[in-house]
Motif scaffolding. Structure first.
Motif, short mmCIF file in Angstrom:
data_model
loop_
_atom_site.label_atom_id
_atom_site.label_comp_id
_atom_site.label_asym_id
_atom_site.label_seq_id
_atom_site.Cartn_x
_atom_site.Cartn_y
_atom_site.Cartn_z
N ASP A 52 84.72 52.86 73.65
CA ASP A 52 84.68 52.13 72.37
C ASP A 52 83.53 52.58 71.48
N ARG A 53 82.75 53.57 71.93
CA ARG A 53 81.56 53.97 71.19
C ARG A 53 81.86 55.20 70.33
N ILE A 54 81.54 55.12 69.05
CA ILE A 54 81.65 56.30 68.18
C ILE A 54 80.29 56.58 67.55
N GLU A 55 80.11 57.82 67.07
CA GLU A 55 78.86 58.19 66.40
C GLU A 55 79.17 58.85 65.06
N ILE A 56 78.36 58.51 64.07
CA ILE A 56 78.41 59.21 62.78
C ILE A 56 76.99 59.66 62.45
N THR A 57 76.86 60.71 61.66
CA THR A 57 75.54 61.13 61.19
C THR A 57 75.59 61.19 59.67
N VAL A 58 74.66 60.50 59.05
CA VAL A 58 74.69 60.32 57.60
C VAL A 58 73.45 60.94 56.97
N GLN A 59 73.69 61.72 55.92
CA GLN A 59 72.60 62.32 55.12
C GLN A 59 72.46 61.46 53.87
N ALA A 60 71.24 60.98 53.59
CA ALA A 60 71.06 60.12 52.41
C ALA A 60 71.22 60.94 51.13
N VAL A 61 72.07 60.45 50.24
CA VAL A 61 72.23 61.02 48.90
C VAL A 61 71.29 60.24 47.99
N PRO A 62 70.46 60.91 47.16
CA PRO A 62 69.53 60.16 46.31
C PRO A 62 70.27 59.08 45.50
N ASP A 63 69.77 57.84 45.55
CA ASP A 63 70.37 56.68 44.88
C ASP A 63 71.75 56.31 45.43
N GLY A 64 72.13 56.88 46.55
CA GLY A 64 73.45 56.58 47.11
C GLY A 64 73.51 55.15 47.62
N GLU A 65 74.60 54.49 47.31
CA GLU A 65 74.76 53.08 47.65
C GLU A 65 74.88 52.86 49.16
N VAL A 66 75.75 53.60 49.80
CA VAL A 66 76.03 53.38 51.22
C VAL A 66 75.14 54.25 52.10
#
Ligand code: FAD
Length: 253
Positions: free
Chosen positions: A75-89
């Motif tokens: 049931d475990r998933i992984e995501i990797t997110v790079q911050a976009v300047p001023d990005g909401e999410v």
């Protein structure tokens, strides 16, 4: 019950499911990996992505797409997110999400930009920035089941932007079937002989497979990067039907 459609022979989940953040860990100054518990997750293939939806206390909602970073694991998933300047999410996920936070997940999505573990042919992976995320899922999946030879060319602005840096170096050092080459566009580490600059024909000729080897090519990153690399691969003689691309442009409704 979740509605499911079929894309590229894969079941694609179309409904939102509750999920809980298990852990957030920093990968670089501007990117984090989040592990999520999604009860009833039915598995996915490397290269697929999910949609993540956040709901504010006042009911406001925002949804964005994120590639799955790791092979299926219950049931475990992984995501990797790079911050976009001023990005909401992205700024929330990279810097503020805490274990125990509730989110919603829809997916897995995508049936074309996938690598199947039963594949044995050579693979070329070309990543720009956070475009390395689905390609890392392919590298991690390969490690479990396949000896297909992989070559990764990974373009970043500068050394501190290398997501999965230690793991990629370790895997390349331990595994003769995996080559990893970093390409720097703005600042290179000491000892790097390649001048900084965008990925070029020379880079691809030096570090990818020749067209005669007929690798399956996966190219992922910002739209301009993906189009430039795909054009170069076609110029090199690669079969366009074996070049799979994923563009990380803005997502959401
Ligand atoms: C199929 C798919 C898979 C994706 N996988 C990942 C992933 O694994 N990791 C990851 O970090 N991102 C991924 N993305 C991008 C992600 O979906 C969001 O677009 C990104 O996180 C920005 O969302 P935000 O709400 O922070 O920015 P927003 O608030 O939507 O936008 C803020 C500003 O940034 C610009 N912007 C938005 N998105 C991008 C972008 N991707 N590149 C450059 N500028 C942008 C907007 O035009 C706007 O000006 C993926 C996108 C797609 C379509």
């Amino acid at each position: 019950m979740a509605r499911a459609a079929v894309s590229g022979g894969l079941k694609v989940r179309r409904t939102w499911r509750p999920a809980v953040v298990l852990e957030r860990r920093r990968e670089t100054p501007s990117a984090s990996t989040l592990s999520l518990d999604v009860p009833g997750w039915t598995g996915h293939l490397a290269g697929q992505h999910v949609d993540i939806r956040l709901t504010a206390p006042d009911g406001y909602q925002a949804a964005r797409s994120y590639s799955l970073a790791a092979p299926e694991d219950g049931d475990r998933i992984e995501i990797t997110v790079q911050a976009v300047p001023d990005g909401e999410v992205s700024t929330y996920l990279v810097g503020d999400a805490q274990s125990g936070d509730s989110v919603e997940v829809r997916g897995p999505v995508g049936g074309w930009f996938v690598w199947r573990p039963e594949s044995s042919g050579p693979v070329l992976l070309v990543a720009g920035g956070s475009g390395v995320v689905p390609l890392m899922a392919m590298i991690r999946s390969r490690d479990r089941v396949s000896h297909a030879p992989f070559r990764l060319i990974y373009s970043v602005r500068e050394p501190k932007d290398r997501i999965y840096d230690h793991e990629l170096r370790r895997r390349a050092a331990e595994d003769g079937g995996l080559d990893v080459t970093f390409v720097y566009t703005r600042a290179a580490p000491d000892g790097e002989t390649r001048p900084v600059g965008r990925i070029s024909l020379d880079d691809l000729v030096s570090h990818s497979w020749p067209a005669e080897v007929e690798p399956t090519c996966y190219v992922c990153g910002p739209t301009g990067f993906v189009e430039a690399v795909a054009d170069l691969l076609i110029f090199m003689g690669h079969d366009p039907t074996k070049i799979k691309t994923e563009r990380f442009g803005p997502s959401g409704p």
